[in-house]
Motif scaffolding. Structure first.
Motif, mmCIF file in Angstrom:
data_model
loop_
_atom_site.group_PDB
_atom_site.id
_atom_site.type_symbol
_atom_site.label_atom_id
_atom_site.label_comp_id
_atom_site.label_asym_id
_atom_site.label_seq_id
_atom_site.Cartn_x
_atom_site.Cartn_y
_atom_site.Cartn_z
ATOM 1 N N SER A 27 -23.882 -1.101 16.878
ATOM 2 C CA SER A 27 -22.598 -1.062 16.096
ATOM 3 C C SER A 27 -21.525 -0.874 17.380
ATOM 4 O O SER A 27 -20.681 -1.265 17.354
ATOM 5 C CB SER A 27 -22.554 0.208 15.225
ATOM 6 N N ARG A 28 -21.882 -0.054 18.239
ATOM 7 C CA ARG A 28 -20.973 0.451 19.272
ATOM 8 C C ARG A 28 -20.773 -0.693 20.390
ATOM 9 O O ARG A 28 -19.810 -1.041 20.695
ATOM 10 C CB ARG A 28 -21.678 1.609 20.099
ATOM 11 N N MET A 29 -21.965 -1.558 20.388
ATOM 12 C CA MET A 29 -22.037 -2.946 21.167
ATOM 13 C C MET A 29 -20.857 -3.859 20.618
ATOM 14 O O MET A 29 -20.215 -4.596 21.153
ATOM 15 C CB MET A 29 -23.208 -3.569 21.702
ATOM 16 N N MET A 30 -21.046 -3.988 19.200
ATOM 17 C CA MET A 30 -20.408 -4.717 18.446
ATOM 18 C C MET A 30 -18.929 -4.566 18.490
ATOM 19 O O MET A 30 -18.151 -5.582 18.685
ATOM 20 C CB MET A 30 -20.796 -4.665 17.129
ATOM 21 N N GLY A 31 -18.557 -3.225 18.536
ATOM 22 C CA GLY A 31 -17.059 -2.908 18.694
ATOM 23 C C GLY A 31 -16.599 -3.486 20.104
ATOM 24 O O GLY A 31 -15.525 -3.646 20.337
ATOM 25 N N THR A 89 0.802 -1.220 -0.023
ATOM 26 C CA THR A 89 -0.108 -0.035 0.113
ATOM 27 C C THR A 89 0.656 1.355 -0.089
ATOM 28 O O THR A 89 1.853 1.376 0.830
ATOM 29 C CB THR A 89 -0.840 -0.084 1.123
ATOM 30 N N GLY A 90 0.457 2.168 -0.895
ATOM 31 C CA GLY A 90 0.991 3.380 -0.778
ATOM 32 C C GLY A 90 0.958 4.285 0.396
ATOM 33 O O GLY A 90 1.632 4.627 1.075
ATOM 34 N N THR A 91 -0.397 5.161 0.416
ATOM 35 C CA THR A 91 -0.895 5.762 1.262
ATOM 36 C C THR A 91 -1.898 5.352 2.332
ATOM 37 O O THR A 91 -2.722 4.547 1.952
ATOM 38 C CB THR A 91 -1.767 7.040 0.519
ATOM 39 N N VAL A 92 -1.530 5.420 3.461
ATOM 40 C CA VAL A 92 -2.156 4.862 4.558
ATOM 41 C C VAL A 92 -2.709 5.829 5.390
ATOM 42 O O VAL A 92 -2.099 7.011 5.809
ATOM 43 C CB VAL A 92 -1.276 3.857 5.570
ATOM 44 N N LEU A 93 -3.973 6.040 5.652
ATOM 45 C CA LEU A 93 -4.856 7.042 6.264
ATOM 46 C C LEU A 93 -5.088 6.516 7.765
ATOM 47 O O LEU A 93 -5.378 5.392 8.093
ATOM 48 C CB LEU A 93 -5.977 7.257 5.635
ATOM 49 N N GLY A 94 -4.784 7.368 8.792
ATOM 50 C CA GLY A 94 -5.036 6.812 10.139
ATOM 51 C C GLY A 94 -5.649 7.907 11.026
ATOM 52 O O GLY A 94 -5.643 9.226 10.634
ATOM 53 N N ASP A 95 -6.742 7.798 11.810
ATOM 54 C CA ASP A 95 -7.403 8.775 12.614
ATOM 55 C C ASP A 95 -8.113 7.920 13.777
ATOM 56 O O ASP A 95 -7.778 6.681 13.848
ATOM 57 C CB ASP A 95 -8.416 9.143 11.687
ATOM 58 N N ASP A 96 -8.162 8.753 14.748
ATOM 59 C CA ASP A 96 -8.889 8.399 16.107
ATOM 60 C C ASP A 96 -10.389 8.322 15.781
ATOM 61 O O ASP A 96 -11.090 9.142 15.762
ATOM 62 C CB ASP A 96 -8.450 9.260 17.171
ATOM 63 N N LEU A 97 -11.000 7.233 16.068
ATOM 64 C CA LEU A 97 -12.342 6.744 15.839
ATOM 65 C C LEU A 97 -13.195 7.882 16.900
ATOM 66 O O LEU A 97 -12.994 7.925 18.068
ATOM 67 C CB LEU A 97 -12.833 5.321 15.802
ATOM 68 N N ASN A 122 -18.198 -0.890 13.337
ATOM 69 C CA ASN A 122 -18.313 -1.969 13.379
ATOM 70 C C ASN A 122 -19.158 -2.862 12.889
ATOM 71 O O ASN A 122 -19.058 -4.183 12.516
ATOM 72 C CB ASN A 122 -18.250 -2.183 15.105
ATOM 73 N N LEU A 123 -20.417 -2.501 12.334
ATOM 74 C CA LEU A 123 -21.204 -3.013 11.716
ATOM 75 C C LEU A 123 -21.489 -2.718 10.172
ATOM 76 O O LEU A 123 -22.169 -3.070 9.321
ATOM 77 C CB LEU A 123 -22.781 -2.552 12.099
ATOM 78 N N GLN A 157 -13.822 -5.985 18.242
ATOM 79 C CA GLN A 157 -12.486 -5.624 18.225
ATOM 80 C C GLN A 157 -11.739 -4.795 19.613
ATOM 81 O O GLN A 157 -10.658 -5.416 19.628
ATOM 82 C CB GLN A 157 -12.244 -4.361 17.204
ATOM 83 N N GLN A 158 -12.577 -4.424 20.426
ATOM 84 C CA GLN A 158 -12.055 -3.565 21.669
ATOM 85 C C GLN A 158 -12.078 -4.708 22.851
ATOM 86 O O GLN A 158 -11.534 -4.365 23.777
ATOM 87 C CB GLN A 158 -12.978 -2.534 21.860
ATOM 88 N N LEU A 159 -12.629 -5.856 22.537
ATOM 89 C CA LEU A 159 -12.410 -7.023 23.515
ATOM 90 C C LEU A 159 -10.869 -7.141 23.995
ATOM 91 O O LEU A 159 -10.207 -7.551 23.003
ATOM 92 C CB LEU A 159 -13.203 -8.030 23.382
#
Length: 378
Positions: free
Chosen positions: A331-335, A252-260, A288-289, A339-341
Motif C-alpha cells: 500500500s505504501r508503494m502504491m501511494g 457536501t456538508g461536513t468535510v473531514l481532514g487529517d494528515d495521513l 492506497n490499496l 497519488q504521491q508521484l
C-alpha cells in the motif's frame, strides 16, 4: 467455564473480533474509551476478503443489503480522460463476489447490533495491561480491573495497548499526505467508482447504496499545514478538475481532514503473553490499496478461529503478521507510484503504462490482495 476475553477498542476490527470470539464460545468484554457512539466517519470499500470475513461472522448478507455493489470502475486524469477502466461484473467474475461501498457508520452499526448490549463498556480508558491478562481502566463507575484469558488490542493507530506492551515499538509516522473525506446527500445521477490522479494529488468517488456518494481527496503536504475551512481547501485544490468532482465537494456538508500516518516500522510480533494486537494497532497502513478495514477483518476472523488452541496466539501471529505487513508495504508503494508521484516525466510514463495495460491484467493486479479466504470458524 467459558474462556474470557477483553477487547480494547470498539472499532470495526475490535467489534468483529468480539463477534467471532463470542461465536467460538468466549465470554467477551469490549472496552471503548468514547462515552457514546456517534455516526461519524465517511465511507469505505469492503473488498472480497473483507466480505468473506463478514460471511464467516454471519453478517455478510446484512452488509450486502446496506452497501452498494461496485459496477464499473476506473482511473482518470484531472481533465476527465480515462486511463484505465474495468467493466461491470469483471471483478465479481474473478473473485466470486463484488466489492461493496458502505458508510463506515453503517458497518459499525451492523457490527454493534450483533453483540449483546452489555458486551461493550463505553467511557472506559485503559490505563494498564499485563502479559498475563490483567487490564486496568477508568470507567464510568471509577477505576476497575478485569482478568482475562485473552486481551485484544484493537484500539487504533495510536494504540494504548501497543504503547504499554510494546514500549520500544516505533511510533506512527506521517507519510507527507493531507487527506479529506466527505459524504454527499443523495446524488442525482449514476456514478461509477472512479479515481482521478494528478501530480501529487488524487480524488476518489465511491457511490453508496442510499444515493449518497463517499469521496476523498489527497495531496502531498507536510503535516501540520495551514488550519482553516477544510471544505474551502478541497475546493481550492480540486475545483478545476473534471465533473462531478467540484459539484460533489460543493454538495457536501461536513468535510473531514487529517494528515495521513502509518506504522512504517513493522512490529516483530503481534503477540506478547496473553495479549494480541489487531487492525491499525498492529499494522496501520496507508489507504492506497483500500485494505485497512479489510485487513482488520482478516485479523478478527483468524484470531477467533485459532485463539482457543494451545498454540492459538502463536498461530495468529504466524498467519497474520507476514500477510498484513506485506499488504501494508504494498500500500505504501502504491501511494508512491500513484497519488504521491510528482515528477512530470514519471507521471507521464505511469499514465502510459496504465493506458497500455490490458484490462484483465490490471484487474488481476488489483485483485491480488483481495483474493483471500478466512479459515473455518469453530
Amino acid at each position: 467455564m467459558a474462556r474470557t476475553a477483553v477487547v480494547v477498542g470498539a472499532g470495526i476490527g475490535g467489534l468483529s473480533a468480539a463477534i467471532g470470539l463470542r461465536r467460538a464460545g468466549w465470554d467477551v468484554t469490549v472496552l471503548e474509551r468514547v462515552a457514546a457512539f456517534r455516526p461519524v466517519g465517511a465511507g469505505l470499500v469492503l473488498q472480497a476478503n473483507g466480505l468473506r470475513c463478514l460471511d464467516a461472522l454471519g453478517l455478510g448478507e446484512a452488509v450486502r443489503m446496506r452497501g452498494r455493489a461496485d459496477a464499473s470502475a476506473g482511473t482518470r486524469r484531472p481533465d476527465g480522460r480515462w486511463l484505465a477502466r474495468i467493466a461491470a461484473g469483471d471483478l465479481e467474475r474473478l473473485l466470486k463476489t463484488s466489492a461493496i461501498g458502505i458508510h463506515r457508520a453503517t458497518l459499525h452499526e451492523i457490527l454493534l447490533g450483533a453483540l449483546p448490549e452489555a458486551t461493550v463498556v463505553t467511557g472506559a480508558q485503559v490505563t494498564a495491561v499485563t502479559a498475563d491478562g490483567l487490564v486496568d481502566y477508568e470507567g464510568p463507575a471509577g477505576p476497575a480491573r478485569i482478568a482475562a484469558d485473552l486481551v485484544v488490542g484493537a484500539d487504533g493507530i495510536h494504540s494504548t495497548v501497543r504503547r504499554l506492551m510494546w514500549p520500544a515499538a516505533a511510533a506512527p509516522v506521517h507519510v507527507g499526505v493531507r487527506a479529506w473525506r466527505g459524504v454527499t446527500p443523495p446524488w442525482d445521477g449514476d456514478l461509477a467508482v472512479a479515481f482521478t490522479w494528478d501530480r501529487g494529488a488524487e480524488f476518489g468517488i465511491v457511490p453508496l447504496v442510499d444515493g449518497r456518494v463517499y469521496w476523498f481527496g489527497a495531496v502531498n503536504a507536510a503535516p501540520g499545514g495551514p488550519a482553516g475551512d477544510e471544505k474551502a481547501q478541497v475546493q481550492a485544490r480540486f475545483g478545476g478538475w473534471h465533473e462531478p468532482i467540484p459539484a460533489l465537494v460543493a454538495a457536501t456538508g461536513t468535510v473531514l481532514g487529517d494528515d495521513l500516518a502509518c506504522l512504517d516500522e513493522p512490529l516483530p510480533t503481534y503477540v506478547l503473553g496473553r495479549v494480541a494486537l489487531l487492525g491499525d494497532a498492529a499494522h496501520a497502513m496507508t489507504p492506497n490499496l483500500g485494505q485497512g478495514a479489510n485487513q482488520a477483518l482478516e485479523d478478527a476472523v483468524v484470531l477467533a478461529a485459532v485463539a482457543g488452541r494451545p498454540d492459538g496466539l502463536a498461530a495468529y501471529d504466524a498467519q497474520r503478521r507476514p500477510r498484513s505487513q506485506q499488504v501494508a508495504k504494498a500500500s505504501r508503494m502504491m501511494g508512491r507510484f500513484g497519488q504521491q508521484l510528482e515528477n512530470p516525466i514519471a507521471v507521464a510514463a505511469r499514465n502510459t503504462v496504465m493506458r497500455l495495460t490490458p484490462p484483465r491484467m490490471a484487474l488481476r493486479s488489483m485483485a491480488r490482495y483481495a483474493d483471500w479466504h478466512p479459515p473455518a470458524q469453530t
